[in-house]
Design a protein around this motif. Sequence first.
Motif, PDB file in Angstrom:
ATOM      1  N   GLY A 402       0.799  -1.136   0.018  1.00 23.31           N
ATOM      2  CA  GLY A 402       0.140  -0.080  -0.065  1.00 23.31           C
ATOM      3  C   GLY A 402       0.694   1.387  -0.063  1.00 23.31           C
ATOM      4  N   PHE A 403       0.384   2.100   0.956  1.00 19.87           N
ATOM      5  CA  PHE A 403       1.250   3.718   1.003  1.00 19.87           C
ATOM      6  C   PHE A 403       2.413   3.222   1.300  1.00 19.87           C
ATOM      7  N   VAL A 404       2.774   2.603   2.192  1.00 21.25           N
ATOM      8  CA  VAL A 404       4.208   2.287   2.710  1.00 21.25           C
ATOM      9  C   VAL A 404       5.209   1.819   1.357  1.00 21.25           C
ATOM     10  N   LEU A 405       4.691   1.033   0.701  1.00 14.98           N
ATOM     11  CA  LEU A 405       5.401   0.765  -0.362  1.00 14.98           C
ATOM     12  C   LEU A 405       5.548   1.678  -1.656  1.00 14.98           C
ATOM     13  N   SER A 406       4.517   2.467  -1.680  1.00 16.88           N
ATOM     14  CA  SER A 406       4.793   3.486  -2.560  1.00 16.88           C
ATOM     15  C   SER A 406       5.687   4.657  -2.202  1.00 16.88           C
ATOM     16  N   LEU A 407       6.085   4.589  -0.940  1.00 14.27           N
ATOM     17  CA  LEU A 407       7.098   5.467  -0.513  1.00 14.27           C
ATOM     18  C   LEU A 407       8.374   5.022  -0.826  1.00 14.27           C
TER      19      LEU A 407
END
Length: 470
Positions: A402-407
């Motif tokens: 999710g968002f963590v991977l996108s960072l």
Amino acid sequence: MSKNFIQKVFSFIFIVMVMLGLFGTNAMAEESEDGDVYYLSYKKYVAAENPDGSKTITYNDITDQISNLLEEGLRRYESGAPKDGDDGYYKPFTNSYGFWYETSGFEKTVMGYISGARVNEVELQFSNMKKAVNNGESVEKVRAEVDTLVSMLREDADILDDLFGYSNGGNGGGSGLAWTTFGAVFGIILREGLEAILIVGAMVAYLIKTNNKKGTKYVYAGAVIALFASVILAIILYKITSGTSNSIPQEIVEGVTALVATVVLVYVSNWMISKAESEAWTQYINEKVETSADSGKMLALGFTSFLAVFREGAEVILFCQQYFSRAGSMDHGFIAVFGGIVVGLLAVLVIFILIRVFGVKIPLKPFFMATSILMAVMSIAFIGAGMWELFLDGGLAERTGGFVLSLSGTIPALSWMSGSDTLAFFGIYPTWITLIPQIILLIITIITFVLTIKGNKSKKDKEESEEATA
């Protein structure tokens, strides 16, 4: 910082090391629909293709197998296979890094013979590829990321195979390769030891300069204990990775240690800046706070020394193990590796002595300021390195998704950062997962420094005013 707190931190690190076995996964050789055999791990490949150790496995061979693994992942991805499980499309993509690039020694060899910056570039491309897969990008987009990665690996493999003489059917290089190996090992010892020795040397000079020489025993003890702990950890990690074909546990330990070190460095930096005024330190000494509070400060310095050395120690040992494994295939290979280690350690010792000698000669206030700033800078470097090792190398970003991977992917405008060894030394990478914590810590550090300096100045002005009216 109390003894109880330090004991809790030690216990936490130990528990993390014990739990690392949970990250292992059994990798198997499989066969794709077109009949080509591929392997989910480097060690399974070696066991099947080179069981007696008679075959020279080149870096292009490793690249071929990684390419086969990624092609299988693409085939599954395109066919609509499920994401998770042994038959899922995600495992080939994620295994290509921890079970191949690192386990095969490709990463460590590139770092030694090409550059650490190149390793950062390749690791970011691994992350970009997995991010594209995890986000459900088109097959064309994922293939473009895979092709870019394989191209980078192929370029490095060609350089290494030429260097080791594999391209010409040889079994290793001559004396020129031995000198290159010496330089590579020397560079690793110096690079990995520099962070630790900057911190240890500054703290020893600090204690001697403030007439608290007895406190140096805590710093030296922390460093020595860390050396023994590093050997034990290296053995544990080697045993774990030998059983699972997975290099990720090493990254997790390094990441956790770096983040713990960040907290301790911030604490020590703030303590030092609060004593930046000569009068503040004189008052501190005169008050003879040598009971529990003072021993707590000394333990904090010793613990900082332990973390600084421990974080690098096991990694250096595992790096050198990789070079020893290749030393037998070159003329004077073992002499080159041992020579690089010895000369590297001597260079680190010289740097320590210089910091120790010249640090004591710096005037008190500038010395306190410089030392506290050094600790603050290293804390920012450690939090960046810790986040990188946990989320990118350790795979926490892809597990979280999710968002963590996108960072965790490359910030396009900052992609040039990945090619800088200097920025990597300070833990600065072109990803939001590392930069956001660093920016937050930087802001907190600046605010803390400004408030502390103002407080010191106000206290000094008040004391001078009281003395004038007395």
